[in-house]
Design an enzyme around this catalytic site. Sequence first.
Site, PDB file in Angstrom:
ATOM      1  N   SER A 138      34.996  41.489  37.759  1.00  0.00           N
ATOM      2  CA  SER A 138      36.285  41.612  35.870  1.00  0.00           C
ATOM      3  C   SER A 138      35.645  40.481  36.502  1.00  0.00           C
ATOM      4  O   SER A 138      35.108  39.886  37.484  1.00  0.00           O
ATOM      5  CB  SER A 138      37.493  41.771  36.188  1.00  0.00           C
ATOM      6  OG  SER A 138      37.598  40.210  34.907  1.00  0.00           O
ATOM      7  N   TYR A 151      46.051  41.066  39.181  1.00  0.00           N
ATOM      8  CA  TYR A 151      44.455  41.105  38.926  1.00  0.00           C
ATOM      9  C   TYR A 151      43.714  40.375  39.744  1.00  0.00           C
ATOM     10  O   TYR A 151      42.712  40.358  39.498  1.00  0.00           O
ATOM     11  CB  TYR A 151      44.521  41.113  37.131  1.00  0.00           C
ATOM     12  CG  TYR A 151      43.893  41.941  36.697  1.00  0.00           C
ATOM     13  CD1 TYR A 151      43.512  43.322  36.309  1.00  0.00           C
ATOM     14  CD2 TYR A 151      42.584  41.474  36.500  1.00  0.00           C
ATOM     15  CE1 TYR A 151      42.433  43.637  35.952  1.00  0.00           C
ATOM     16  CE2 TYR A 151      41.357  41.672  35.523  1.00  0.00           C
ATOM     17  CZ  TYR A 151      40.982  42.703  35.166  1.00  0.00           C
ATOM     18  OH  TYR A 151      40.542  43.563  34.731  1.00  0.00           O
TER      19      TYR A 151
HETATM   20  P1  NAD Z   1      41.681  52.058  29.964  1.00  0.00           P
HETATM   21  O1  NAD Z   1      42.753  51.440  30.478  1.00  0.00           O
HETATM   22  O2  NAD Z   1      40.314  52.280  29.199  1.00  0.00           O
HETATM   23  O3  NAD Z   1      41.058  52.430  31.524  1.00  0.00           O
HETATM   24  C1  NAD Z   1      41.323  52.678  33.009  1.00  0.00           C
HETATM   25  C2  NAD Z   1      40.798  54.323  33.476  1.00  0.00           C
HETATM   26  O4  NAD Z   1      41.526  54.072  35.077  1.00  0.00           O
HETATM   27  C3  NAD Z   1      41.457  55.523  32.768  1.00  0.00           C
HETATM   28  O5  NAD Z   1      40.627  56.636  32.863  1.00  0.00           O
HETATM   29  C4  NAD Z   1      43.212  55.540  33.091  1.00  0.00           C
HETATM   30  O6  NAD Z   1      43.073  57.201  33.104  1.00  0.00           O
HETATM   31  C5  NAD Z   1      42.703  55.763  34.297  1.00  0.00           C
HETATM   32  N1  NAD Z   1      43.747  55.380  35.877  1.00  0.00           N
HETATM   33  C6  NAD Z   1      44.270  54.286  35.842  1.00  0.00           C
HETATM   34  N2  NAD Z   1      45.412  54.109  36.508  1.00  0.00           N
HETATM   35  C7  NAD Z   1      44.689  55.108  37.193  1.00  0.00           C
HETATM   36  C8  NAD Z   1      45.641  55.892  38.505  1.00  0.00           C
HETATM   37  N3  NAD Z   1      46.420  55.711  39.074  1.00  0.00           N
HETATM   38  N4  NAD Z   1      44.421  56.386  39.013  1.00  0.00           N
HETATM   39  C9  NAD Z   1      43.611  57.376  38.788  1.00  0.00           C
HETATM   40  N5  NAD Z   1      42.983  56.967  37.408  1.00  0.00           N
HETATM   41  C10 NAD Z   1      44.135  55.854  37.071  1.00  0.00           C
HETATM   42  O7  NAD Z   1      40.855  49.964  30.797  1.00  0.00           O
HETATM   43  P2  NAD Z   1      39.044  49.973  31.172  1.00  0.00           P
HETATM   44  O8  NAD Z   1      39.519  48.810  30.362  1.00  0.00           O
HETATM   45  O9  NAD Z   1      38.171  50.469  31.308  1.00  0.00           O
HETATM   46  O10 NAD Z   1      39.217  49.442  32.616  1.00  0.00           O
HETATM   47  C11 NAD Z   1      38.460  50.095  33.324  1.00  0.00           C
HETATM   48  C12 NAD Z   1      38.067  48.830  35.028  1.00  0.00           C
HETATM   49  O11 NAD Z   1      37.423  47.804  34.290  1.00  0.00           O
HETATM   50  C13 NAD Z   1      39.320  48.148  35.549  1.00  0.00           C
HETATM   51  O12 NAD Z   1      39.274  48.279  36.417  1.00  0.00           O
HETATM   52  C14 NAD Z   1      39.434  47.208  34.808  1.00  0.00           C
HETATM   53  O13 NAD Z   1      39.999  46.226  35.623  1.00  0.00           O
HETATM   54  C15 NAD Z   1      37.823  46.523  34.268  1.00  0.00           C
HETATM   55  N6  NAD Z   1      37.315  45.679  33.211  1.00  0.00           N
HETATM   56  C16 NAD Z   1      38.127  46.084  32.153  1.00  0.00           C
HETATM   57  C17 NAD Z   1      38.430  44.749  31.027  1.00  0.00           C
HETATM   58  C18 NAD Z   1      37.902  44.033  29.423  1.00  0.00           C
HETATM   59  O14 NAD Z   1      37.765  43.627  29.427  1.00  0.00           O
HETATM   60  N7  NAD Z   1      38.211  45.924  29.391  1.00  0.00           N
HETATM   61  C19 NAD Z   1      37.445  42.839  32.185  1.00  0.00           C
HETATM   62  C20 NAD Z   1      37.340  43.401  33.423  1.00  0.00           C
HETATM   63  C21 NAD Z   1      36.967  44.061  33.846  1.00  0.00           C
END
Ligand code: NAD
Length: 256
Positions: A138, A151
């Site tokens: 991130s 985080y």
């Molecule tokens: P999201 O909530 O849409 O997806 C998260 C996924 O992780 C889902 O499939 C969920 O079921 C799974 N998950 C959560 N806990 C879990 C566990 N204990 N075991 C297995 N699976 C699990 O979120 P997202 O925004 O797509 O995030 C995905 C990644 O991207 C994360 O690592 C997040 O930190 C990172 N990220 C997101 C953003 C943003 O702005 N959305 C920005 C930077 C980084």
Amino acid sequence: MLQGKTALVTGSTSGIGLGIAKALAKQGANIVLNGFGDAEGPKAEIAALGVKVAYHGADMSKASEIEAMMKFAADTFGRVDILVNNAGIQHVAKIEDFPVERWDAIIAINLSSAFHATRLALPAMKAANWGRIINVASIHGLVGSAEKSAYVAAKHGVVGLTKVTALENATTGVTCNAICPGWVLTPLVQKQVDAKAVAMGLSNEEAKKVLLQEKEPSMQFTTPEELGELAVFFCSAAGNNVRGVAWNMDGGWTAQ
Ligand code: NAD
């Protein structure tokens, strides 16, 4: 480009993980999905792209379940060629109010799971002298934000793990790189939009603008599709010597 390869994407039932899984599937890779919630919808979306797809519901906070998932992937497709460590959660609170259980969960899911999946994927990748490990970190792997201690700590850890993984395999065909998105409008961020809307008495659209305005000069969310294309680049031949980078796609967030 990726026909015959297998990609395992953690946390791919939603958001960025699903976007990356689809982009890799479009290049011909067979996919192992993981994550909570509905898996049938995502499985059907991947299958419609003409590749093989399997699903394992390992809880990424548990090393034993990650081990079972990696074994399942190897048993189903022979080997994992591309590992995308993407599963992640968020919790927003000041350090003195931060629930200890949330701290432990974020470190386990956002950081330790990447170590476990990586250590289990490396032997087969090294034996084949080809592999791609892509860690979804991130922008919070590079800079901090108030109220996101766990985080930010986990994501800085992921960037560090990325560099060490890249270095330990630098003379092999196995590369490791991190992707650092700014805001992406997934369920993880929509929760933060909702909290802002309630706290400030704003509509959903107004709250999104406030969120972007705070951090992202482009005033645009990065999309899972754009992040998927970056993952495809890391998997391409042009990515052979891209090792240990933390590549931001952040609308100018860290250029400020
Ligand atoms: P999201 O909530 O849409 O997806 C998260 C996924 O992780 C889902 O499939 C969920 O079921 C799974 N998950 C959560 N806990 C879990 C566990 N204990 N075991 C297995 N699976 C699990 O979120 P997202 O925004 O797509 O995030 C995905 C990644 O991207 C994360 O690592 C997040 O930190 C990172 N990220 C997101 C953003 C943003 O702005 N959305 C920005 C930077 C980084």
